[in-house]
Design a protein around this motif. Sequence first.
Motif, short mmCIF file in Angstrom:
data_model
loop_
_atom_site.label_atom_id
_atom_site.label_comp_id
_atom_site.label_asym_id
_atom_site.label_seq_id
_atom_site.Cartn_x
_atom_site.Cartn_y
_atom_site.Cartn_z
N LYS A 734 -6.19 -5.97 -7.97
CA LYS A 734 -6.86 -4.67 -8.06
C LYS A 734 -6.26 -3.95 -9.25
O LYS A 734 -5.04 -3.88 -9.40
N ILE A 735 -7.12 -3.44 -10.14
CA ILE A 735 -6.61 -2.83 -11.36
C ILE A 735 -6.96 -1.34 -11.44
O ILE A 735 -7.99 -0.90 -10.92
N GLU A 764 7.77 1.98 -6.85
CA GLU A 764 7.57 3.03 -5.85
C GLU A 764 6.45 3.98 -6.25
O GLU A 764 5.74 4.51 -5.40
N GLN A 765 6.32 4.22 -7.57
CA GLN A 765 5.27 5.12 -8.06
C GLN A 765 3.98 4.31 -8.24
O GLN A 765 3.93 3.36 -9.02
N SER A 766 2.93 4.67 -7.56
CA SER A 766 1.70 3.88 -7.58
C SER A 766 1.10 3.75 -8.97
O SER A 766 0.51 2.72 -9.31
N PHE A 767 1.27 4.80 -9.80
CA PHE A 767 0.68 4.74 -11.14
C PHE A 767 1.40 3.75 -12.05
O PHE A 767 0.92 3.45 -13.15
N LEU A 772 -2.24 -5.00 -9.35
CA LEU A 772 -1.64 -5.39 -8.07
C LEU A 772 -2.45 -6.51 -7.43
O LEU A 772 -3.69 -6.45 -7.39
N PHE A 773 -1.76 -7.53 -6.94
CA PHE A 773 -2.45 -8.52 -6.14
C PHE A 773 -2.99 -7.84 -4.87
O PHE A 773 -2.32 -7.00 -4.28
N THR A 774 -4.19 -8.21 -4.49
CA THR A 774 -4.77 -7.62 -3.28
C THR A 774 -4.03 -8.16 -2.05
O THR A 774 -3.22 -9.08 -2.14
N SER A 793 -0.25 -7.84 -2.17
CA SER A 793 0.10 -6.45 -2.49
C SER A 793 1.34 -6.33 -3.39
O SER A 793 1.99 -5.28 -3.41
N THR A 794 1.67 -7.40 -4.13
CA THR A 794 2.77 -7.31 -5.10
C THR A 794 2.22 -7.06 -6.49
O THR A 794 1.01 -7.07 -6.71
N SER A 795 3.12 -6.86 -7.44
CA SER A 795 2.73 -6.44 -8.78
C SER A 795 2.67 -7.61 -9.76
O SER A 795 3.45 -8.56 -9.65
N ALA A 796 1.76 -7.55 -10.71
CA ALA A 796 1.65 -8.56 -11.76
C ALA A 796 1.99 -8.01 -13.12
O ALA A 796 1.89 -8.73 -14.13
#
Length: 837
Positions: A734-735, A764-767, A772-774, A793-796
């Motif tokens: 999800k971008i 921690e900061q969503s921005f 993000l992997f769904t 739900s981890t970050s790429a």
Amino acid sequence: MIRFLLLTIFVSMPLFSQEKPIDLNYYLPNDFTYDSSIPTPKSIIGHEVGEWHITHDKLVQYMTALANASDRITIENRGNTFEGRPLILLTITSPENHNRLETIRQNHLQLSGPNAGSIDISTMPVVINQGYSIHGNEPSGTNAALAVAYYLAAAQGPKIDNILKNAVILFDPSFNPDGLQRFASWVNIHKSKNINPDPNDREYSETWPGGRTNHYWFDMNRDWLPAQMPDSRARIETFHKWYPNILTDHHEMGTNSTFFFQPGIPSRTHPLTPKKNQDLTGDIAQFHAEALDKIGSLYYAKEDFDDFYYGKGSTFPDINGSVGILFEQASSRGHAQESDNGLLTFPFTIKNQFVTSLSTIDAGVALRENLLNYQRQFYQDARKEANAGAIVFGDEKDAAKGYHLAEILQQHKIKVHQIKNDFTLNGKNYKKTHSYIVPKNQRQSRLINAIFEKRTSFEDSLFYDVSAWTYPLAFNLDYSENAPLNQMGEEIKEVSLPQIQNITTSDYAYLMEWHEYYSPKALYLILDKGIRAKVGLKTFSLDGKEYDYGTILIPVQNQKLNKTELAKELNEIAKKTHINITPVSTGLTEGINLGSNNFRTITVPKVALMVGDGITPSDAGEIWHLFDQRYDMPITKLDTRSFSRVDLSRYTHLILPNSWGSAFDNGDTEKVKDWIRAGGILIGYKNAAQWLNSNEILKLKFKSTQDTATQVSFEERRDYFGAKRIGGAIFETKIDRSHPVNFGYKNNTLPLFKNSTLILEPDEQSFNNPILFTAAPLLSGYIHEKTLKELGSTSAFRASGFGRGKVILFTENTNFRAFWFGTNKLLMNAIFFGDLM
């Protein structure tokens, strides 16, 4: 401090001289006579086969001499490599067959046609495509090709007459000319008169990047399906021109191995490959076993390798009605080397490749009707399986990605059609100028399935290569496998990009949307001409048109060029890159105005790329190729060995590809830190994350799983851990389209290719998590269920300031094998807009 200590070591070790090298009789069958008018390899290249490693120029010299001397052989040049070497092909058959070769080819092609059932195959020759050394540092294949070609040209007697009567041999002596030349040069310059087989000798340790790959460090044996390299396109054209019954792919493996031939591990065959294909592979294997038994060579089959990824030379034929055969010979990696099986000499490795080349031909002739019938049945069954549906794909904002996918399909003789009108399907808009329809009911229906399928269930959990390659996902295209047939227009004989209309002169400004694949190429040309440009950080509309994040603004005022000159330059750039540039007459828009501070100035980037020891060659090569071939942007390759002497102030960006260990020593690390603090932008990939984190350049937190094997035997341990790997699969992210790294993407999701178990915890900061992997991200391919759960739900991606500079990390390869068009723009966004992240 003495940093280098030179030692001359004298030890007791076996040496042997090649003052009396093995001659051609070492390879040739002794039950033939040979035509004395046919030149031997030594008479042309000046040395015996196996005495030196053949260079590509001498290979071409000999093959040309053979074709001139023999009426059994013709030679053609099908194009050139990136380094300008010819891509030669020999066609070998009887003189009588040569006189009617086009008739033979046309009759053979009818086996894949709708009326194949009525074709008489009783006298039809079998077609065998023999190819060698697609990995340049696996040279026994190409060196064997010298002896094989001589044998086919010079051997006399009833057996060879029968072979030439009943077979057409498409003979490709070097699948990878550039890599072969690189490796041959290395081992030849290190050869001693008294050959030293000590594995520690420099001859057996080629320098980075090695000779395996092509000019841009691509593994050519992964490019049969994507066909992005010129060498591959020539091979694919030959394949589809003939549809051979057998295609061989001669490789090498570790020095302590023996010899492998297919079949591979049965459970690792792609489900789309018919069982009859594997049965025939087994039948052909009997001929290899018999031939190797006669010369006392050890071998094995069915215990290694697979037939899953259709982008490999031994597997690509399997989805095209042919039988692909992989050979793997233990490598001397030079002229001779100690091994667990005794002294492994280069001539011995060549002999095994020679013997199995001949056993392939013998098998092809003996099984001729079986192979021809199989090919006919393959396409008859494919037609029965095919339904009347169609696939549509495209991107309403980007014509180029759809064009390049359609181009690949046409290279594989898949029919591609226009769409009649713009239409909407499942919420996606398909424009006539940007979209294509592929009918499923056509000859290549099985190959279409292989290219478009999404597969997430598998018989086996181990893969020699990737487990997914779904092309519309790789290209990030909208697509549907249930396209309305009433929207299918005429077949396109040759796809092309849309023509760009002339731009009218503006007195105020020009706007260029960032959605198109070649927008970065256009922007670099604009900046390189000294033309000022800005990027919009927010959306706006003007004259009834919506402009998305990342729109490029080119003002007319305060340019070095007057308005007429500016319009002329922009016209030339637009036509060269197939990008629409829109003239506007006012800065008053809905949303941010054109004079807003939300338009930021872009400067011309000066990019450096780390290469050399510690860097993964293929990852670095993909980036080099992207800049050089796709976007025509200069990039400086900085070698890790000389990095300490480089003045980094010359560069605005430094790219650190995936690496093993550390590419930098402590002094170099501090140098990089100082450069970033001064305003540099560092872009890291994959394992660079570990270096960034450990040196406190970018604070990262990785996910790790505790893994304890239960109910796993000692014998099963390798398979157990192998199943935890991600060989290569496709995942949904999800971008945040407002973030500069995602400028130019129109959808809120983006497929990513992943082939490592590196998992990054989100910030921690969503921005700070724009990619993000769904929660359930698997789209296609294999991943262990526990790893999949961890990945959700981890970050790429991560970006952070460091002094006055920026540090940017991609956890995945955005440039994989040059066919992942869909994520190339992520890197370009980091280049042009990295200071905004």
